[in-house]
Design a protein around this motif. Sequence first.
Motif, short mmCIF file in Angstrom:
data_model
loop_
_atom_site.label_atom_id
_atom_site.label_comp_id
_atom_site.label_asym_id
_atom_site.label_seq_id
_atom_site.Cartn_x
_atom_site.Cartn_y
_atom_site.Cartn_z
N LEU B 37 120.92 -30.48 -39.78
CA LEU B 37 119.96 -29.38 -39.64
C LEU B 37 120.11 -28.40 -40.80
CD1 LEU B 37 120.53 -28.41 -35.90
CD2 LEU B 37 118.57 -29.63 -36.78
N THR B 56 116.82 -20.75 -36.86
CA THR B 56 115.86 -20.54 -35.77
C THR B 56 115.45 -21.91 -35.25
OG1 THR B 56 114.08 -20.55 -37.38
CG2 THR B 56 114.76 -18.40 -36.55
N ARG B 58 112.32 -23.81 -33.96
CA ARG B 58 110.88 -23.60 -33.96
C ARG B 58 110.20 -24.33 -32.80
NH1 ARG B 58 108.05 -22.75 -38.44
NH2 ARG B 58 109.10 -21.65 -40.07
N TYR B 59 110.89 -25.29 -32.21
CA TYR B 59 110.29 -26.02 -31.11
C TYR B 59 111.15 -25.85 -29.88
CZ TYR B 59 113.95 -29.27 -32.33
OH TYR B 59 115.16 -29.82 -32.60
N PHE B 61 112.63 -27.47 -26.45
CA PHE B 61 112.89 -28.74 -25.79
C PHE B 61 113.93 -28.44 -24.72
CE2 PHE B 61 113.72 -33.34 -25.74
CZ PHE B 61 112.44 -33.80 -25.92
N MET B 81 104.20 -35.50 -10.26
CA MET B 81 104.24 -35.33 -11.71
C MET B 81 103.93 -33.87 -12.04
SD MET B 81 105.17 -38.10 -13.13
CE MET B 81 104.87 -37.71 -14.83
N THR B 94 106.35 -24.92 -27.09
CA THR B 94 105.52 -25.26 -28.24
C THR B 94 104.51 -26.35 -27.91
OG1 THR B 94 107.39 -26.57 -28.97
CG2 THR B 94 107.03 -24.50 -30.09
N GLN B 96 103.12 -29.08 -24.44
CA GLN B 96 103.29 -29.45 -23.04
C GLN B 96 104.21 -30.65 -22.92
OE1 GLN B 96 100.01 -30.51 -20.40
NE2 GLN B 96 99.36 -28.38 -20.53
N LEU B 97 105.07 -30.64 -21.91
CA LEU B 97 105.96 -31.77 -21.68
C LEU B 97 105.78 -32.25 -20.25
CD1 LEU B 97 109.06 -30.19 -23.42
CD2 LEU B 97 107.85 -32.18 -24.26
N ALA B 98 106.19 -33.48 -20.01
CA ALA B 98 106.02 -34.05 -18.68
C ALA B 98 107.31 -33.96 -17.89
CB ALA B 98 105.58 -35.50 -18.79
N GLU B 131 115.77 -36.10 -20.92
CA GLU B 131 114.80 -36.95 -21.60
C GLU B 131 113.40 -36.72 -21.06
OE1 GLU B 131 115.89 -41.00 -21.29
OE2 GLU B 131 117.67 -40.76 -22.55
N ASN B 132 112.47 -36.88 -21.93
CA ASN B 132 111.07 -36.78 -21.53
C ASN B 132 110.64 -38.11 -20.91
OD1 ASN B 132 108.16 -37.00 -21.74
ND2 ASN B 132 108.24 -35.19 -23.00
#
Lengths: 246, 188
Positions: B37, B56, B58-59, B61, B81, B94, B96-98, B131-132
């Motif tokens: 990084l 920083t 930026r995203y 998670f 869901m 940042t 949409q995630l599931a 995990e997504n």
Amino acid sequence: MGKTGLKLIDENGIRIDGRKPDQLRPISMDVGVLKNAQGSALVSYGKTTVLAAVYGPREALPRHMTLPDRAILRVRYHMAPFSTTERKSPAPTRREVELSKVIRESLEASVFTELYPRTTIDIFIEVLQADGGTRTTSLTAASMALADAGIPMKDLIAGVAVGKVNGKLVLDINEAEDSGGEADMPVAMMPNLGKIVLLQLNGTLTRDEFKEAMKMSIKAIKEIYLIQKQTLRDKYAKMTEEEKEE
Amino acid sequence: MSSNEIVVPGEELAVIEEFSPSLGAYSDEKGFVRSSLVGMVLKDLINKIVKVNPVTTRYSFPSVKDIVIGYVSFLKGEIAMVNIVKDGNFKPLTGQLAGFLHISQIGTEGRHINEYIAPGDLIRARVISSENPFQLSIKHSSLGVILASCSQCGAILKKEGDKLICPKCGNIEKRKIASGYINLKWSY
């Protein structure tokens, strides 16, 4: 004489734009130029200017496209209609689709995609002005944008093209040298790890010429890498200073 | 312990015999510990760990144990869901995630999932996988539905006691209500 009969290199070994055979064009870089993107970079090699933006890791739709063990990279290399002397149709051409794939495969070698399973990292590369060496400039820009986005990766990627004009090897070729020359060899590598992630050759080189061209490109890539490193450092040094002031 | 040196991806931090790589660092096949990084190097001399703190992020998670806010998109069998849209402090992500919520992560087992949540509900949940799609849990009094609408008329439900009552049609609905249910001060 080149294919077009144009003299691209004079008796003193000076090229059409006044450079020496092993001289790079002036390089400028900036990161974090776009606010909406997670990471972005603007890189120019002489007149070639490329803007790269990174979005992600984010949810990929349709979901069946995603992979259960890692993130997928989606790369769009695109040339702006105003990037060339004659207007280029904005529809993606065969060449752009191919370059998107080539750039994606190079970036996949460096990004730790396994950290973000079932997601996608979208990279948009827009060539604003094309004057030869757009794929290597694009790779340099995309790698900087990924670093700016804070996506973990093995190493930065820097690229440069070596060409052969009038029987002589030249570094970082421009459009005139590309179209009028005998060979064009884009090279991109991860300078710290010493790994080559992109190597293409258009035209023919002898074995010795190839070796010489590789030497020239590796030397140039290390120079470009230093600029990349300095740009990122300056940007983040500035950011931490601003934080302290707040 | 720390230094103010800014490193970029690929820069050599140490050799594997000196330090083990932690967050933001990795070891290559030659045994060098390198940064992955852009950030500040932190060397923990006691535990022999080196990590890179990003300047920083930026995203966003989510990681395990994080609290997130999301909408229930649909129910299927024993699973709901969820579209994760905000973090625990209502700051937007940042992207949409599931997420998915299994009936075993809601409360008392054995009943049908639609007795706990319904599509369109806004829920506060804890992430239990990294995990997504993220596995979620609402097995805590502070977790669960924080805003829901009436299945009959669509009005925003109000919490009265341990029930949700529709202020418009008087319909009573059952949910796994979070302690922080948002009771809107607004009547029809």
